[in-house]
Design a protein around this motif. Sequence first.
Motif, PDB file in Angstrom:
ATOM      1  N   THR A 107      68.402   7.998 121.671  1.00  0.00           N
ATOM      2  CA  THR A 107      67.240   8.592 121.012  1.00  0.00           C
ATOM      3  C   THR A 107      67.331  10.116 121.027  1.00  0.00           C
ATOM      4  O   THR A 107      67.093  10.772 120.000  1.00  0.00           O
ATOM      5  CB  THR A 107      65.955   8.094 121.708  1.00  0.00           C
ATOM      6  N   ASP A 128      64.055   0.937 117.487  1.00  0.00           N
ATOM      7  CA  ASP A 128      63.930   0.351 118.832  1.00  0.00           C
ATOM      8  C   ASP A 128      62.509  -0.145 118.911  1.00  0.00           C
ATOM      9  O   ASP A 128      61.590   0.604 119.244  1.00  0.00           O
ATOM     10  CB  ASP A 128      64.195   1.379 119.933  1.00  0.00           C
ATOM     11  N   ARG A 168      61.447  -1.463 123.443  1.00  0.00           N
ATOM     12  CA  ARG A 168      61.136  -0.759 124.685  1.00  0.00           C
ATOM     13  C   ARG A 168      59.792  -0.040 124.631  1.00  0.00           C
ATOM     14  O   ARG A 168      59.399   0.485 123.563  1.00  0.00           O
ATOM     15  CB  ARG A 168      62.245   0.241 125.012  1.00  0.00           C
ATOM     16  N   GLN A 194      58.713   7.964 121.312  1.00  0.00           N
ATOM     17  CA  GLN A 194      59.664   8.989 121.767  1.00  0.00           C
ATOM     18  C   GLN A 194      60.389   9.611 120.570  1.00  0.00           C
ATOM     19  O   GLN A 194      60.494  10.834 120.465  1.00  0.00           O
ATOM     20  CB  GLN A 194      60.668   8.345 122.733  1.00  0.00           C
ATOM     21  N   ASP A 203      67.813   4.648 115.035  1.00  0.00           N
ATOM     22  CA  ASP A 203      67.782   4.446 116.492  1.00  0.00           C
ATOM     23  C   ASP A 203      67.654   2.957 116.774  1.00  0.00           C
ATOM     24  O   ASP A 203      66.922   2.243 116.073  1.00  0.00           O
ATOM     25  CB  ASP A 203      66.567   5.197 117.077  1.00  0.00           C
TER      26      ASP A 203
HETATM   27 MG   LIG Z   1      66.137   5.102 123.047  1.00  0.00          MG
END
Ligand SMILES: [Mg+2]
Lengths: 276, 291
Positions: free
Chosen positions: A89, A112, A115, A121, A164
Motif C-alpha cells: 500500500t 484490499d 484487511r 489507508q 492494491d
Molecule cells: Mg496493504
Amino acid sequence: IFRSEKVDESVLDELEEALLAADAGLSVTDRLLEGIREGIRKKRFRSSKEVQDALINQIVEILPPAAPFKDQSVPSVWLFLGINGTGKTTTIAKIARWLQKRRKKPYLVAADTFRAAGIEQLKIWGDRLGAPVLCPQRGSDPAAVAFDGIQAAKAQGYDFVLIDTAGRMHTSHNLLQEMAKIYRSTQKALGREPDEILLILDGTAGQNGLSQVRRFHSVVPLTGLIVTKLDGTAKGGIVLAIAAELGLPIKAVGVGEGVDDLEPFDPQAFARSLLG
Amino acid sequence: GLTDRLSELLGRFRGKGRISQEELDNWLRDVRRALLEADVSLSVCRHLVSQIGERARTPDVLEHPAPLRRLSQILYEELVRILGEKVSPVTWAPRPPTIWLLMGLQGSGKTTTAGKLASLYKKQGRKPLLVPADLKRPAASEQLRQIAEQVGVAFFPPDSQDLSRLCQRALRDAQDQGWDLVIVDSAGRMHSDEALMEELAQLKRLLQPHESLLVLDATTGQDAVRLAESFDSRIGLTGVILTKLDSDARGGAVLSVTFVTGKPVKFIGTGEHLQDIDLFHPDRMAARILG
Ligand SMILES: [Mg+2]
Ligand SMILES: Nc1nc2c(ncn2[C@@H]2O[C@H](COP(=O)(O)OP(=O)(O)OP(=O)(O)O)[C@@H](O)[C@H]2O)c(=O)[nH]1
Ligand SMILES: Nc1nc2c(ncn2[C@@H]2O[C@H](COP(=O)(O)OP(=O)(O)OP(=O)(O)O)[C@@H](O)[C@H]2O)c(=O)[nH]1
Ligand SMILES: [Mg+2]
C-alpha cells in the motif's frame, strides 16, 4: 570489509561471512566464492581491494540490470502483490507520487477488501496526493473491484492504474487462487496483459523470500519485484538468490516510510552495500 | 531438511558405532548449512556448531552405539533449551490494570496481534482495552478501532497527537472504567532510527508496562540479531511474539532473538484472522527450525 591485507584464502572467510550476513544464502555465496577462490589460486589479485571489486562485479553479473517500468500503453495497469505487511500500500503511494512528478495521472484502486482499514489507508494516501481512489465496500470481491477500477480509470482518462491487493501468504492455496482471479479480471478489463505484475518483497526477509517469489510466480506471470525497507540494517541479499534462480527485474527499492522514499534499483550500489 | 540428511548419514554409518573425525566434521558442516538455511544468524550458528562439536568429544557421544543419532538428539535439546524449554506465562499486575506494550519493525504484525491478544484474553474473562499509540501511519488507529469492534473489546480513541497525554488518559480511563488489560499498539520502526527508538523509550517510561513484547516476523533473516539486540538494549524486552508462522519460513530468526536476548517467546501468530494466535511451544519450534 577486510581485516587482513594479504590476499590468501583467509579472505574467503571474511567474504563468506559478509554475504551470509546479508542474507545471500549458502548456494549463491558458494557460487560467488568459487570464482574468487579460483582467482586467488591463480594469483590474479594484488590486494584485498581487487578481490572485493571482483566480487562486486560477480554480484552485478548475477543481478538483473536496471529495468524501467512498462508505461507505454494507456492506461498502464500495475498490480501490486505480496505477503502480509511487505509495503504494498505504501509503495503504491510512492509510485503514484513518482508518476505525478512525471506529469502522469495515476488512479488508485483499493482492492484490499479484506484487511481492517485496508481501503482507508490507501484512501488517505490518495487524498494526500490528490489522486483519485476507488473505494469499494469492505468484503467485496477484489477481482470485481480491479475490473471496475480499470473501467473507471479508462472512462475518466487516467493514464495509470495502480491496484492494491490484500497481503496473502504464498502457502495459502485459496489466496493464491484469489490472486489468479484478480489477475484474470485485469486481463478481461484490458483485453490484454496488465503492464506490470509486481511482487513487493520485504527487504528484511531471509531465505523465505525465495519461496515467496517462486510460489507467486508459479500462479501469475510476475514482471518484476520491488524490495522495500532497505533503509534499516537489512541488506536484502535474498535478491541474489532470487536473481540467480528466476532473473526477475527489480524495478525499485523502498527506503523509508515517506512518499518520496523510493529509488530506482542500482545494481552497482546494491552490490557495494551488500558487502559494505 | 536436516532430519532427512541426518537419517541418510546415519544409514551410511549403520553398524559402525564409532564416528571418525571426518564423519563428525561432515555432520557439523551439514548442521551449519541447515541452520543457515533456516535463517539462524551466523553468530548463533557458530556457537551451536562449536557447542555440539564439544559434546561430540565426550564419552556420552564417543561411546554411544549410535553417536550421530545421539548428536542429533543433543542438537535438538540445545535448540529447545535456547528457545526457553517450556511455555512461558505472561505477566499480570498485582492490581489492575495490567499493561502490555507491543513494539517492532514495520509490518511485523503488531496491530493485528494486539487484536488477537485482546480476543484471546476476552475469552478468558478479562476486560481488554486497545490503545492505538501509532499516530503516524495512515489509518493506523482506524485499523485498531475496526479490530476492537470486530473482537468486541474497548478501544481508546486517540484525541491528540501527543503520546504522553494519550498514555496518561488511557491509563486513567482503564482505572476508572475497570478495564484490567491495557494493550498498547505502537508504530513500526527501524531499530537503527535513533529518534524513533527514543520515542519508544519514552512511551515505555510513560506506560511502565508489565510486558514489553517484541513482535517479530518469522520470515526475518539475518537482521533478526541486530534488531533484537537493539530493541533489548535500547528499550528492554520481557518477551517476543513470533508472527506469520503460517508461512513456510523455518523461523530461525526466533532462535537468534532468544539466544541473544535471553527473553522468552510467549505467543505465535499463525494467520491473518484474529483467532490465529497460540502459545509458544519450544519443542515444536525446534523441530520446525531443524526442518
Ligand atoms: Mg496493504
Ligand atoms: N522503513 C520502511 N518502512 C516501510 C517501507 N515500505 C513500507 N514501510 C512500512 O511498512 C509498514 C507496512 O506497509 P504497508 O504498505 O501497510 O504494507 P502492505 O504490504 O500493504 O501490508 P498488508 O496490506 O497488510 O499486507 C508500514 O508501516 C509502512 O510505513 C520502506 O521502504 N521502509
Ligand atoms: N498470514 C499472517 N498474516 C499476519 C499475521 N500477523 C499479522 N498479519 C498480517 O500482516 C499484515 C501486517 O500486520 P499489521 O498488524 O498491520 O502490522 P504492524 O506491525 O502493525 O504494521 P505497522 O504498524 O505498519 O508497523 C496485515 O496484513 C496482517 O493481517 C500472521 O500471523 N499471519
Ligand atoms: Mg500497526
